[in-house]
Write an enzyme that holds these catalytic residues in place. Sequence first.
Site, short mmCIF file in Angstrom:
data_model
loop_
_atom_site.label_atom_id
_atom_site.label_comp_id
_atom_site.label_asym_id
_atom_site.label_seq_id
_atom_site.Cartn_x
_atom_site.Cartn_y
_atom_site.Cartn_z
CE LYS A 500 -0.15 -0.23 4.84
NZ LYS A 500 -0.95 -0.80 5.95
CE1 TYR A 725 10.70 32.73 -0.51
CE2 TYR A 725 10.97 30.47 -0.35
CZ TYR A 725 10.68 31.39 -1.09
OH TYR A 725 10.21 31.27 -2.32
C1 LIG Z 1 -0.26 -1.56 6.90
C2 LIG Z 1 -1.02 -2.45 7.64
C3 LIG Z 1 -0.07 -3.80 8.00
C4 LIG Z 1 1.38 -3.62 7.94
O1 LIG Z 1 1.93 -3.16 9.36
P1 LIG Z 1 3.39 -2.87 9.45
O2 LIG Z 1 3.39 -2.26 10.86
O3 LIG Z 1 3.73 -2.01 8.48
O4 LIG Z 1 4.03 -4.38 9.35
C5 LIG Z 1 -0.78 -4.79 8.60
N1 LIG Z 1 -1.95 -4.93 8.69
C6 LIG Z 1 -2.76 -3.78 8.26
C7 LIG Z 1 -4.29 -3.99 8.40
C8 LIG Z 1 -2.28 -2.77 8.03
O5 LIG Z 1 -3.08 -1.74 7.36
#
Ligand SMILES: *Cc1c(COP(=O)(O)O)cnc(C)c1O
Length: 830
Positions: A500, A725
Amino acid sequence: MMYAISQITTLIGAHRYGTAETNIGFVLTDSRSLSFPEETLFFAIKTQRSDGHKYIPDLYNRGVRNFVVNRDYDIPTDLPKSNFLVVTDTVEALQRLAERHREEYDIPVIGITGSNGKTTVKEWLYQLLFKDKRITRSPRSYNSQIGVPQSVWMINNQTELGIFEAGISQVGEMQALQEIIQPTIAVLTNIGQAHQENFRSIREKCEEKLHLMKDAQVVVYNADDATVSHCMRKSNFKGFRLGWSMENPDAPLYINNVETDDENHETRISYIYNGFAGDYCIKNINEGGIENSITCAAVCLYLGMSQKTLAERMPQLEAIAMRLEVKQGQRGCILINDSYNNDVKSLDIALDFMSRRPDSKGRSRTLILSDIYQTGLSDEELSAELLSLIKSRGVNKFIGIGKVLKDSFAPVLCGASNDILRAFFNTTDEFLKSETFGNLHDEVILIKGARIFEFDRITDRLELKVHETVLEVNLNAVVENYNRYRSFMHPDTKLVCMVKADAYGAGAVEVAKTLQDHRVDYLAVAVADEGVTLRNAGITCNIMIMNPEMSAFKTMFDYNLEPEVYSFRMLDALVHAAQREGITNWPVHIKFDTGMCRLGFHPEKDIDELIDRLQHQKAVIPRSVFSHFVGSDSDDFDAFSAEQFALYDAGSRKLQAAFPHKILRHICNSAGIEHFPERQMDMCRLGLGLYGVNPRDNSVLSTVSTLKTTILQMRNVPAGHSVGYSRRTILDRDSLIAAIPIGYADGLNRQLGNRHCYCLVNGKKADYVGNICMDVAMIDVTDIDCREGDSVEIFGQNLPVTVLSDVIGTIPYEILTGVSNRVKRVYFEE
Ligand SMILES: *Cc1c(COP(=O)(O)O)cnc(C)c1O
């Protein structure tokens, strides 16, 4: 309906190797579509382009145990507990199985064939009839020798009416499809030029199509079509001949008036059926729509629909959507990518789309087209059609790629018109290297090509973004991290890799390709569009969507994406959308909220209703059930994690108990995998760890992403001067200041400025001085031996990303995902 593997062996007359007993609920021919390995029977099919037998070891590793293979296949000896059903022809075996399955059901079935309009008529009949009957229909246009058996296989005990398309391209094929569909109502939409190349005449093709009506009670056709009515006269069909006509008042369905109101985009059609006059309206219908609506009306009237109901439902028909993508290109170009079939009809639709698309900048219109195959037209005829399309749709520049276009169409275009710019190439490569390609600018470009021309390479090049700051992504490191976590896991536990947010900033496509090569079980993205990007890039493994938007269900069906379901509202909307598409058993992932207070069902309060709702529909089926720890990264929350787990465990057991198929259970994220090995269950979800940061202690694993830029300019600035700036940094000594082309718009947080953090220049720390600007930052290189053009590391290999996140009081996730899209990703493998 489940079949025992032994039963299937008998039904298809196979020779079976293996003794493991299983029940089969799913048949599969495309290894990419796998969702229920345990209950799947894979048919290994050889086509001109590929051989399904190749995928058997991979499918085995993904949990498939049952395979139908050809006689000449060497059955592997290292795949224990599997069944191999050996047959002479796997396609025939699949067809035979579907045929036997069809015979189990004594229900009306509509079979639709014809050159155009099959899918429209199928979808419209569904729209007209779904309120009265539970319908199983072909998904999208599954109408081939392989698609039809898979469609018919979807008939189940709930089905009250089947609607299936049958498409053929040569003599003899319809008989096979007729035997599988066994339609009680046969429909011939029309007879045209499509798929003509394997037939001697249109009449021969028509006769072949009419094989579909064998044993049907009725056949619906256009009696005004000379070829069709000739073939019908010659045929010894015994059932009811429901020919419709606009000319013959004695026809069973006589269309006595068609009136179009252009202003309101409405057409009123008046008819006489069975002696009774009626009429109906259709709206916003394009070419072919009138005929298709009459075909549908004939079927509905035959099925006993009242004229009143027909008149009510007809105006609500929706046009069937096509897929065209519009993208921003380089050098002021707009790209329209058409991935639909490369045929003349769809070219016309795409050109129509381009010519109607408003363009405020008045850009000219360019068509990049490859050779078109399987039109059944001679090269001369095709050239004539292309010419008239290009002229009528206002194309200003034509770029043809392929031998046929170059040899046949180039002279035609040359002879016909001087005001259309043109260029022709033999291959896509030749075009990409040409000046024509280099000179594309400020144009709206329609890109449409047969798959083998790989036009996505053109799109990729035209989309490419240029910037001197790059994120280098080490794909080996991804694999090392993956293997590290794998090594803590039970070998049978599956792994979901989280890609993701563009793979935590690293770039989802390349990371996904790498993981797919290493046989990851699942990929997970946040939204449907991310999934589409992966599919378009050739990612075939299972993809789950963690935050599905209600508006994207259709996209998920089209791209084989599996949504997470977290609420009743969403479940209802999804089921409804799936039913509209005629989809059954779409795999979904049920989310429980056990303490995050974010999204999910309550594993105690909601579970009974959830089970009830899931059991009273066929559209979706739970593939997995999961929850998420709020604090697996820290021992401080162990007691809370235990509570979360207990809640989840009870709820998920209850869900599993309500279904006969296996539902995967999972709760661990990266930190959980390490910290709670006893809670790994069927599957784990790996995120941050994959990208090189250990969430338990922020230590560095194998570094995946390195954000780099270069020194643009250097200047000496005397003590007492300010930098940037708002004069926030005043120099306390004579200094050497370098400007680097990275700013907060690239994801370089403004809070790092004014000496709060540093980057590395030739291995030495260089403070950020002054406020960080939108596109540029200034650094102090007074004590560093460096020059313009030298490389600068913002974070990565030598400067852990956690240094930056600590300075601004956030977590490494935010820094990684914050690297903006305009920063080019560069991938390498060591
Ligand atoms: C993003 C996510 C993970 C992964 O989590 P990490 O801490 O990056 O391993 C696992 N489960 C769900 C539902 C997530 O949204």
